[in-house]
Design an enzyme around this catalytic site. Structure first.
Site, PDB file in Angstrom:
ATOM      1  N   LYS A   1       0.829  -1.214   0.000  1.00 58.09           N
ATOM      2  CA  LYS A   1       0.000   0.000   0.000  1.00 58.09           C
ATOM      3  C   LYS A   1       0.863   1.264   0.000  1.00 58.09           C
ATOM      4  CE  LYS A   1      -1.530   1.622   3.962  1.00 58.09           C
ATOM      5  NZ  LYS A   1      -1.370   3.014   4.387  1.00 58.09           N
ATOM      6  N   ASN A   2       1.870   1.293   0.867  1.00 52.21           N
ATOM      7  CA  ASN A   2       2.637   2.530   0.993  1.00 52.21           C
ATOM      8  C   ASN A   2       3.515   2.820  -0.220  1.00 52.21           C
ATOM      9  OD1 ASN A   2       1.404   3.059   3.379  1.00 52.21           O
ATOM     10  ND2 ASN A   2       3.116   2.411   4.683  1.00 52.21           N
TER      11      ASN A   2
ATOM     12  N   CYS B   1      -4.055   8.233   9.609  1.00 58.72           N
ATOM     13  CA  CYS B   1      -4.199   7.637  10.931  1.00 58.72           C
ATOM     14  C   CYS B   1      -3.707   8.587  12.007  1.00 58.72           C
ATOM     15  CB  CYS B   1      -3.398   6.336  11.014  1.00 58.72           C
ATOM     16  SG  CYS B   1      -4.299   4.922  10.403  1.00 58.72           S
TER      17      CYS B   1
ATOM     18  N   ARG C   1       2.220  14.451  13.026  1.00 57.45           N
ATOM     19  CA  ARG C   1       2.910  14.019  11.815  1.00 57.45           C
ATOM     20  C   ARG C   1       3.263  15.252  10.996  1.00 57.45           C
ATOM     21  NH1 ARG C   1      -0.025   8.450  10.000  1.00 57.45           N
ATOM     22  NH2 ARG C   1       1.892   8.165   8.854  1.00 57.45           N
TER      23      ARG C   1
ATOM     24  N   ASP D   1       7.650  19.307   8.116  1.00 54.20           N
ATOM     25  CA  ASP D   1       8.754  20.259   8.007  1.00 54.20           C
ATOM     26  C   ASP D   1       9.881  19.752   7.093  1.00 54.20           C
ATOM     27  OD1 ASP D   1       8.891  18.446  10.291  1.00 54.20           O
ATOM     28  OD2 ASP D   1      10.831  19.345  10.716  1.00 54.20           O
TER      29      ASP D   1
ATOM     30  N   ARG E   1      -8.643   0.377   5.282  1.00 51.60           N
ATOM     31  CA  ARG E   1      -7.767   1.319   4.576  1.00 51.60           C
ATOM     32  C   ARG E   1      -6.546   0.626   4.003  1.00 51.60           C
ATOM     33  NH1 ARG E   1      -6.931   6.729   7.911  1.00 51.60           N
ATOM     34  NH2 ARG E   1      -5.561   6.912   6.148  1.00 51.60           N
TER      35      ARG E   1
END
Ligand code: UD1
Length: 430
Positions: A22-23, A117, A122, A125, A397
């Site tokens: 998925k990622n 999530c 998160r 920067d 998800r």
């Protein structure tokens, strides 16, 4: 609202096929619109995060042609460089990858600040630092990140912290910048390598992905490609741990065993047998589980996305274990739920101290996020009695047909959407 209802106590046995990562897929989809030519992507996982990103990409003008559940053709020729501010964007954190891809291609991008999530703050920067180093002006306005540049120029970028997202985002923008970019202290995750391979197959010039220094020579144009996404190491790890927690014997197929080394090492430490085959791993848990210590770290360390599943396993191992979370500060929200199933876990700052219990007991629990949700399902499968897991939209998800795959291994569980279905299941298993 859909729920999982699980009758625990059956060892999982058999074979399960793992889908695409998925990622990796999220970043690859975003990168696919960097060319005006048509890109074909295979081994796409059919999960909600992916479908939400495809929806969002269609909304900004990408032509999306879903050939089947796992194959998509994408054409980014008609993408408008307009603000990406749609509801579908807010649902997924990885919509931020459109910043890198649109900035690289059109030299301007505006994307709503990410959702995803809730596992701790998160920040972005490092992404922003990277874009600025490439010569972009970056502003945060109205809940969105807006980046633009007359020209993007390669630069030397040191990431203060190892970040998967920032590494990939900078890599995408730098692929279409003028000249050379060096990313130091880059993330080394398999999906960083997969995205680099994908971009290279479109004509980018990226070297060193998978090490902590990535070198990119910008090109002015990218072209069509056909690409198959790598297997999902976290989905694989989740099934490996489910096998271990239920004292089962499961062969997890279509994996790259090298990507699973940290997960495998911990399974061996707790007393499981792990057999590595060419593109599969077999986990056999015939002995009582033992305690161990785990710290999450960037790849090749133990993945934070396997941390809740690990804690569930250690919760039924003998002795006292510790799980130290070093990546996200808010990733122990499932502990209260697990405690309701009989776990003995104390959290002190970023360390969970776990005293193993004999088994979990069925309870009604809520998935607090994607991976923790999967971990609670594992607890339910290994425990005694009936467990009901609420908020399974989090699990959906990132896991394709989670219940179907577990059922094929013998799990007694169902996805239900009414109280009547829930009662029917209880009656069936009682
Ligand atoms: C990705 C994964 C997620 C996984 C995580 C770590 C996706 C879509 N998500 O998330 O499943 O848990 O990697 O393996 O691929 N940080 C900063 N500044 C930044 C960016 C990150 O301080 O600009 C910090 C984060 O707060 C965190 C650490 O760096 O403490 C690592 O985060 P990062 O690797 O960026 O995670 P994601 O890419 O968001």
């Amino acid at each position: 609202m859909e729920q999982y209802v699980i009758k625990g106590g059956t060892p999982l046995v058999g074979e399960v096929e793992i889908g695409g990562a998925k990622n990796a897929a999220l970043a690859i989809l975003a990168a696919a619109i960097m060319t005006d030519e048509t890109v074909t992507i295979e081994n796409l996982p059919n999960v909600r995060d992916i479908n939400a990103l495809l929806e969002a990409m269609a909304e900004i003008g990408a032509r999306i042609d879903r050939l089947d559940d796992h194959t998509v053709k994408i054409n980014g020729a008609f993408v408008r460089d307009v603000p990406v501010d749609y509801d579908s964007m807010k649902k997924i954190r990885a919509s931020y990858y459109l910043l890198g891809s649109l900035l690289g291609k059109y030299k301007r991008a505006e994307v709503i600040l990410p959702g995803g999530c809730n596992i701790g703050s998160r920040p972005m920067d490092l992404h922003i630092k990277g874009f600025r180093a490439l010569g972009a002006t970056v502003e945060i306005r109205g809940g969105a990140v807006a980046a633009q540049a007359d020209r993007l120029r390669g630069n030397h970028i040191y990431l203060d912290k190892v970040s998967v997202g920032a590494t990939i985002n900078i890599m995408m923008a730098a692929s279409m910048a003028e000249g050379k970019t060096t990313i130091e202290n880059a993330a080394k995750e398999p999906h960083v390598v997969d995205v680099a391979n994908f971009l290279n197959s479109m004509g980018a010039n990226i070297r060193g992905a998978g090490t902590d220094v990535i070198r990119i020579v910008g090109v002015s144009k990218l072209h069509r490609t056909e690409y198959s996404i790598i297997p999902d190491q976290i989905e694989a790890g989740t099934f490996m741990f489910a096998a271990a927690a239920t004292k089962g014997d499961v062969t997890v197929k279509n994996v790259i065993p090298k990507h699973l080394e940290a997960t495998t090492a911990k399974l061996l430490e707790v007393g499981c047998e792990v057999e590595e085959l060419d593109d599969a791993v077999r986990v056999v848990a015939s002995k009582p589980l033992r305690n161990t210590q785990v710290t999450t770290l960037p790849y090749p360390g133990f993945p934070t996305d396997m941390q809740p599943q690990m804690a569930v396993l250690l919760g039924i191992a003998s002795g006292t274990s510790t799980v130290t979370e070093s990546i996200f500060e808010n990733r122990f929200k499932y502990v209260d739920e697990l405690t309701r199933m009989g776990a003995a876990i104390k959290v002190e700052s970023n360390i969970a101290i776990i005293t193993g219990v004999h088994h979990y007991m069925g309870a009604r629990v809520s998935a607090p996020d994607l991976r923790a949700g999967a971990a609670l399902v594992i607890a339910g499968l290994s425990g005694e009695g009936v467990t009901v897991v609420d908020d399974i939209h989090y699990i959906q998800r990132g896991y394709e047909d989670f219940e179907g795959k577990l059922q094929s291994l013998g799990a007694q569980m169902e996805r239900v959407s009414t109280e009547k279905e829930l009662q029917k299941f209880r009656f069936k298993v009682s």
